[in-house]
Design a protein around this motif. Structure first.
Motif, short mmCIF file in Angstrom:
data_model
loop_
_atom_site.label_atom_id
_atom_site.label_comp_id
_atom_site.label_asym_id
_atom_site.label_seq_id
_atom_site.Cartn_x
_atom_site.Cartn_y
_atom_site.Cartn_z
N UNK A 36 0.84 -1.21 0.00
CA UNK A 36 0.00 0.00 0.00
C UNK A 36 0.87 1.25 0.00
N UNK A 37 1.91 1.26 0.81
CA UNK A 37 2.80 2.42 0.88
C UNK A 37 3.59 2.59 -0.40
N UNK A 38 4.00 1.47 -1.01
CA UNK A 38 4.76 1.56 -2.26
C UNK A 38 3.88 2.09 -3.39
N UNK A 39 2.63 1.66 -3.45
CA UNK A 39 1.72 2.15 -4.49
C UNK A 39 1.44 3.63 -4.28
N UNK A 40 1.29 4.05 -3.02
CA UNK A 40 1.05 5.46 -2.73
C UNK A 40 2.23 6.33 -3.16
N UNK A 41 3.43 5.78 -3.16
CA UNK A 41 4.62 6.52 -3.57
C UNK A 41 4.95 6.34 -5.05
N UNK A 42 4.11 5.64 -5.77
CA UNK A 42 4.31 5.45 -7.20
C UNK A 42 5.31 4.36 -7.54
#
Length: 97
Positions: free
Chosen positions: A71-77
């Motif tokens: 989730x955090x990686x997707x939020x950071x692109x």
């Protein structure tokens, strides 16, 4: 379903590994103190039960951590991590892959 069967087998195996690790820690503790290995059997039962439960819960904790990280990686692109049978692909972890 083969995935459900593999998941059950994985938690059983991790529980057995946790239980055997707990038993070995108890044996090691008694042997270092030069005590009989089966000095207090209820301690063995307690440590084996606790470590088997921890081993059983480990795959669930790993899956929830992976979901949180993704989730955090997707939020950071960034691309999400995908778990392979042998582990994670560490060559593509950073943003400059």
């Amino acid at each position: 379903c083969p995935h459900a069967r593999a998941r059950v087998a994985m938690t059983v195996v991790s529980g057995v590994i946790g239980a055997s690790a707990g038993l070995m820690v108890q044996f090691f503790s008694n042997s270092v103190r030069k005590l009989p290995l089966w000095r207090r059997p209820w301690e063995h039962l307690l440590i084996v039960s606790v470590t088997a439960w921890l081993g059983h819960k480990y795959p669930q904790a790993e899956a929830s951590l992976l979901a949180s990280v993704n989730e955090k990686r997707v939020a950071r692109g960034m691309d999400p991590l995908v778990k392979a049978p042998w582990g994670f692909d560490v060559t593509k972890i950073g943003p400059y892959h």
